[in-house]
Write an enzyme that holds these catalytic residues in place. Structure first.
Site, PDB file in Angstrom:
ATOM      1  CD  GLU A 122      -2.909  -0.921  -0.074  1.00 45.06           C
ATOM      2  OE1 GLU A 122      -3.173   0.226  -0.498  1.00 45.06           O
ATOM      3  OE2 GLU A 122      -3.322  -1.963  -0.624  1.00 45.06           O
ATOM      4  CB  SER A 208      17.592  -6.676 -10.716  1.00 47.26           C
ATOM      5  OG  SER A 208      17.263  -5.772  -9.688  1.00 47.26           O
ATOM      6  CG  HIS A 337       6.330 -10.426 -11.310  1.00 48.24           C
ATOM      7  ND1 HIS A 337       7.041 -11.567 -11.013  1.00 48.24           N
ATOM      8  CD2 HIS A 337       7.244  -9.477 -11.649  1.00 48.24           C
ATOM      9  CE1 HIS A 337       8.330 -11.329 -11.175  1.00 48.24           C
ATOM     10  NE2 HIS A 337       8.485 -10.075 -11.553  1.00 48.24           N
TER      11      HIS A 337
END
Length: 461
Positions: A122, A208, A337
């Site tokens: 959120e 990453s 995802h």
């Protein structure tokens, strides 16, 4: 005359070749004209039934029928589980018989991770952080595997294994600091959110690019083997990453070098938006293990005890026998995802709701605790309230802290800063001296507005 000379040359050459051939045939093991020696011919004869393959590249038998192996005639690898969906132990002999305190730590780690995910997700939607990835539905794979390891075992994660750090008591404040990139971030604000790392807890910093950690983890396991370190390396990845070439290299190196490593594949059904039906045609990821000579198992990833048992046994044998293991944990990615993804574009709400309501690892473990009398609804309400309070306190603290000094962009790469990097550092300082009012430097540690000259001094260390 010329014809006679030519004929003589041909005769002489053929005579020399004939003599050479006779010499060759007289050498031990010579073949071809051996038919003139009956006893040698008898030595060469043998029954076709005794004709065994001698090829060094495979262990197999000869067949006399042309037949290709059909993948669909081989039954799928079974899924090992301990609990059913109602939290009942199926086979008492497989019950790990864990003490109450340990099982409660499983549950609290999983639910705390779930609460942290909701708040940080959120916060990204509100623009407070730049990016986030939730772990909804996969908490059992994290906690079950982490609990089966020694605290000194080295972890190479992908990017959805925050629960491993959670189980190793990584502070909420550091989770938040990393996602906010503030002065308390161990990475000094240089990494994307959810790219955690902690040397003290033997958790290698996340990268990453997909699957780069797989061959790196094998190298670390090989080093541990050579050092007789009595530790294992565990490498996490998704089924999508298993399609990368690094996965092949890592599996093959681990098998041939006999490394104490556990390959832990979270098969959650999707590689971002690509379902497993479009990723591979074989029987998942565990089926690939035998082809590399790796002991493999498929487990119910929503059953924290099944994950625990499989990882514990794999760890024991990997260290004792110096060999790799592959665990494929079947689970489901309930969340998107990442915050950059909208999964409603490629899967139905009904599909997601099934896994969220009917087969969630947290619900399954809660059923187990309730059936044992180790947990009740009052404790559940109190813990939910307490866990949210803890996460919110860490969240608010992280928001108040400033960003790291921009000067840290240039540190921790070289022991002695090279001249070209020093020039870049000085160039940035001059830029901020001229245009500093256009940057929110007041949000950074030791604001640099009006202090460019001082920074230029500091940059010459």
């Amino acid at each position: 005359m010329a014809v006679a000379i030519g004929a003589a040359r041909v005769w002489r050459q053929s005579r020399i070749l004939g003599q050479a051939a006779l010499l060759l045939l007289r050498r031990p093991g010579a073949q071809g004209l051996a038919i003139s020696h009956p006893h040698r011919q008898q030595e060469q004869q043998f029954s076709s039934l005794d004709d065994k393959p001698q090829f060094p590249g495979a262990s197999a038998e000869f067949i006399d029928k042309l037949e290709f192996i059909q993948p669909n005639v081989i039954s799928g690898i079974p899924i090992y589980r301990v609990m059913d969906r109602q939290g009942q132990i199926i086979n008492p002999s497989e019950d790990p018989h864990l003490p109450k305190e340990k099982v409660l730590k499983f549950y609290k780690s999983m639910t705390l991770l779930n609460t942290m995910d909701r708040i940080l997700y959120e916060s990204q939607r509100q623009g407070r952080i730049s990016f986030y990835m939730t772990n909804y539905g996969e908490e059992g794979t994290h906690v079950g595997s982490a609990a089966a390891l020694d605290n000194t075992d080295l972890v190479f994660g992908q990017y959805r294994e925050a629960g491993v750090l959670m189980y190793r008591d990584y502070p909420l404040e550091l989770f938040m600091a990393q996602c906010y990139g503030n002065i308390s971030d161990l990475g000094k604000g240089r990494q994307m959110p959810v790219h955690y790392g902690c040397k003290e807890r033997h958790f290698v910093t996340i990268s990453s690019p997909l699957a780069t950690q797989i061959p790196q983890a094998v190298g670390a396991a090989y080093a541990a083997k050579r050092a007789n370190a009595n530790r294992v390396v565990i490498c996490y990845f998704g089924e999508g990453a298993a399609s990368e070439g690094d996965a092949h290299a890592g599996f093959n190196f681990a098998a041939t070098l006999e490394c104490p490593i556990i390959f832990f594949c979270r098969n959650n059904g999707y590689a971002i938006s690509t379902p497993t039906s479009e990723q591979y045609r074989g029987d998942g990821i565990a089926a690939r293990g035998p082809g590399y000579g790796i002991l493999s198992i498929r487990v119910d990833g929503n059953d924290v005890f099944a994950v625990y048992n499989a990882t514990k046994e794999a760890r024991r044998r990997a260290v004792a026998e110096n060999q790799p293991f592959l665990i494929e944990a079947m689970t489901y990615r309930i969340g998107h995802h990442s915050t950059s993804d909208d999964s409603s574009a490629y899967r139905s709400v009904d599909e997601v709701n099934y896994w969220d309501k009917q087969d969630h690892p947290i619900s399954r473990l809660r059923h187990y605790l309730l059936s044992r009398g180790w947990w009740d609804e009052e404790q559940e309400k109190a813990w939910r309230k307490q866990s949210r309070k803890k996460v919110m306190e860490a969240f608010e603290q992280a928001e108040r802290k400033p960003k790291p000094n921009p000067n840290l962009l240039f540190s921790d790469v070289y022991q002695e800063m090279p001249s070209q990097l020093r020039k870049q550092q000085e160039s940035l300082a001059r830029h901020l001296q001229t245009y500093g009012e256009h940057y929110p430097l007041e949000h950074f540690d030791k604001p640099l507005v009006g202090e460019a000259k001082e920074w230029l001094k500091l940059s010459r260390f």
